[in-house]
Design a protein around this motif. Structure first.
Motif, mmCIF file in Angstrom:
data_model
loop_
_atom_site.group_PDB
_atom_site.id
_atom_site.type_symbol
_atom_site.label_atom_id
_atom_site.label_comp_id
_atom_site.label_asym_id
_atom_site.label_seq_id
_atom_site.Cartn_x
_atom_site.Cartn_y
_atom_site.Cartn_z
ATOM 1 N N ALA A 21 9.425 7.595 -15.245
ATOM 2 C CA ALA A 21 10.029 7.773 -13.923
ATOM 3 C C ALA A 21 11.547 7.792 -13.971
ATOM 4 O O ALA A 21 12.205 8.284 -13.048
ATOM 5 C CB ALA A 21 9.559 6.659 -12.984
ATOM 6 N N ILE B 178 5.215 2.325 -10.798
ATOM 7 C CA ILE B 178 6.464 3.074 -11.019
ATOM 8 C C ILE B 178 6.850 2.859 -12.486
ATOM 9 O O ILE B 178 7.297 1.777 -12.872
ATOM 10 C CB ILE B 178 7.582 2.609 -10.076
ATOM 11 N N LYS C 213 13.621 1.957 -6.245
ATOM 12 C CA LYS C 213 12.785 2.587 -5.213
ATOM 13 C C LYS C 213 13.593 3.580 -4.380
ATOM 14 O O LYS C 213 13.055 4.588 -3.914
ATOM 15 C CB LYS C 213 12.152 1.510 -4.343
ATOM 16 N N VAL D 260 13.745 6.739 -6.652
ATOM 17 C CA VAL D 260 12.500 7.497 -6.803
ATOM 18 C C VAL D 260 11.924 7.924 -5.450
ATOM 19 O O VAL D 260 10.945 8.663 -5.401
ATOM 20 C CB VAL D 260 11.437 6.701 -7.594
#
Length: 639
Positions: free
Chosen positions: A522, A547, A635, A638
């Motif tokens: 990721a 993740i 977060k 992404v």
């Protein structure tokens, strides 16, 4: 000025302080004035012992001896400020910032700080850090903390306030700094009405100046600069008052050299180097009980030391003190040399911090190559560099990372002279830094200020004790300037994905190479030092949420690992996290390195960006660089 009303939760009655006013043109005390001063001295010393000991009880440390000792000078100053307010700049300027308890106590006495807050001395978010910070704590009138920095500043205050007198509390330790020599010359040349109250107790952190700086005399040095100097016993209240009156009524700069033992009258600490730091709780309780302050003693007995309840994923339970491991690793390398080779090729110079920077291990093992020097970082670094000017020789130097900023010019000169110096700058970042902002070691990359074709400079920040040992072993004999950084805090051992020590048996440190701690698809977090185990915890938690973030350790801070930067640059995002200054740290460079290579992942950089909150581990969440802060930032990236 008003007197603060002591509340029941503070166990010493500060209402008992007597706000007397004294006329400095009258050098003789009446019996009533003398009794009032003595009562104030005893009250203030009891209070300082008590509330600094709360720092010891909570594990945040502090300093007792300096503020305790200088109480007689401070209460007389307070009486001067009350008796002739138009004659003085009414600030207790102090260039020994660790004497912050003086500032807090007087802020309470003057009704500017709630007395109850003193029991939270140095605690996180209490706004009572280990050195005074202007604008943070009510009643604090200046920022201080780095020795030798306030007298030069006070000179400017005196110039800005013609016709008024400015006092500056100093010490034999602060007078060792070169800044004070420059300040003395300006004060004399301009005839400034600066009056110095120098606590000359022959004690600094690591020893006694009379032993490690033979020939140094505060009084003789200041006389040579042209100051009016007098020495005396500050515990003789009549003589101290007379000398302070004489200083006020004498034009120009005057230095009062006050000779006393450290922690005078405190059994178990008097005259000891240990008195520089916070008084142990056991000794504080004994002192307070002997003074009849039983409620204060009981208060200390009932304080519970807070613990960080957080459990970090990806780390083991072996806590290592990298700042001490540095010295142990150097001793291991030196042990493989003959005595003749060590004496010929290696010189280690200490700046009064050997116990804090790991140099004590070197001193104990090989005293013949060790110089215990004074609080003179610039000169000591330059001397280490001069020793290391010849090929095959090297100097070893260490101090706190905050003081790296004072050595930049000397670092440049060492580079221009092709010196070989192994430098250890401990107390990097912000972790465990109850001293707070002035002692943050956040501008460490300033050391990398040479040109591309200049003498080699390498900056290293190992993540745990095993990597520190491997780093010292790998770079000890390298030419050039090598800076190894460590934190005040201990760090846990880093584990690989299988739960084994990442830097265990078989590991070799390779300068200039970044290391994959966890693979991910990721994106990658890039970090180093004490930020690594926190970032690892965030990565493990993110993986549990689905993740798949990777983690890179970059222990060589100022060298681009071309292979690794291509790897992370091809991923969806790169997040650099560090405790260094967000404006000057690794992240401020890493984004440029990516762009220069045509790599354009989403990029973010978090680091220290605001003044500290005191306390210990609490500094990391305060800056948003704890695991929760990193999880939130990932977060965002992404999302």
């Amino acid at each position: 000025m008003t007197i603060a009303k002591a509340r029941t939760s503070f166990p010493i009655d500060l209402d008992a302080y007597q706000p007397i006013a004294l006329d400095p043109t009258n050098p003789t005390l009446t019996s009533e004035q003398r009794d009032a001063l003595r009562a104030n001295i005893e009250l203030c010393r009891d209070a300082i012992v008590f509330f600094t000991a709360t720092g010891a009880a909570r594990g945040v440390g502090g300093h007792t001896g300096g503020p305790y000792d200088t109480v007689p000078e401070v209460v007389i100053l307070d009486a001067f400020f009350r008796g002739a307010p138009d004659k003085f700049v009414p600030v207790f300027f102090d260039e020994a910032g660790h004497r912050v308890a003086t500032q807090y106590l007087m802020a309470v006495i003057h009704g500017e700080l709630d007395v109850e807050r003193l029991t939270q001395y140095r605690a996180a978010h209490s706004e009572l850090p280990g050195h005074p910070e202007l604008g943070l704590t009510p009643g604090v009138k200046f920022s201080g903390g780095r020795l030798g920095h306030v007298w030069p500043y006070v000179n400017g205050v005196a110039i800005a306030n013609p016709g008024k007198i400015v006092f500056c509390l100093g010490s034999d330790g602060s007078q060792q700094e070169g800044n004070d020599a420059e300040a003395a010359r300006l004060a004399v040349a301009q005839g400034l009405n600066v009056k110095l109250l120098i606590d000359d107790n022959d004690v600094t952190i690591a020893g006694h100046p009379s032993e490690y700086l033979k020939g140094f005399s505060v009084g003789r040095v200041l006389e040579a600069h042209g100051l009016d100097v007098n020495e005396g016993d500050p515990e003789d209240i009549d003589d101290l008052y007379r000398r302070m009156c004489a200083a006020v009524t004498t034009d120009g700069p005057v230095a009062l050299i006050n000779k006393r033992k450290m922690c005078v009258g405190i059994e178990g600490l008097e005259g000891s180097t240990h008195g520089h730091d916070v008084i142990p709780v056991k000794l504080a309780i004994a002192y307070l009980e002997s003074r009849g302050q039983t409620e204060a003693a009981e208060y200390l007995k009932n304080i519970e030391k807070p613990k960080n309840p957080y459990t970090y994923l990806g780390s083991g339970d072996k806590q290592g003190s990298n700042r001490n491991v540095f010295g142990e690793a150097v001793v291991s390398v030196l042990s493989r040399m003959s005595e003749a080779e060590r004496k010929e090729k290696v010189l280690c110079i200490d700046s009064d911090l050997e116990g804090s920077c790991g140099l004590k291990a070197i001193h104990d093992a090989y005293p013949e190559i060790f110089i215990s020097s004074g609080i003179m970082e610039r000169g000591n670094f330059a001397a280490a560099a001069g020793f290391g000017m010849e090929q095959g020789k090297q100097g070893i130097f260490a101090t706190f990372s905050a003081f790296l900023e004072m050595c930049i010019s000397e670092i440049t000169m060492a580079r221009l002279n092709y010196a070989n110096v192994l430098c250890h700058f401990s107390h990097s970042g912000v972790d465990d830094m109850a001293d707070n902002t002035c002692h943050f070691g956040i501008n460490n990359l300033f050391a990398d200020n040479g040109l591309d074709d200049g003498h080699e400079t390498r900056l290293y920040f190992p993540a745990d004790a095993a990597q520190m040992t491997a780093c010292v072993e790998a770079v000890f004999n390298d030419p050039g300037l090598r800076f190894i950084f460590s934190t005040r805090s201990k760090t846990p051992n880093i584990l690989d994905a299988n739960g084994n020590d990442l830097y265990g048996e078989g590991y070799t440190f390779v300068p200039g190479k970044d290391e994959v701690v966890r693979e991910g698809t990721a994106g990658y977090i890039v970090t180093f030092g004490e930020s690594l185990y926190r970032a690892l915890d965030a990565v493990e938690k993110l993986k549990q949420e689905g993740i798949d973030v990777g983690l890179i350790n970059k222990p060589t801070l100022n060298v681009v690992d071309e292979e690794m930067i291509v790897k992370v640059g091809a991923s969806p995002f790169v997040l650099v996290t560090e405790a260094f200054n967000r404006r000057t740290g690794l992240g401020s460079r890493f984004g440029s390195w990516l762009l220069e290579r045509g790599l354009t992942p989403k990029f973010a950089h978090v680091g220290t960006h605001k003044e500290g909150c005191g306390g210990l581990w609490e500094q990391f969440p305060h800056q948003g660089i704890d695991p929760d802060g990193l999880i939130s930032k990932v977060k965002e990236l992404v999302g």
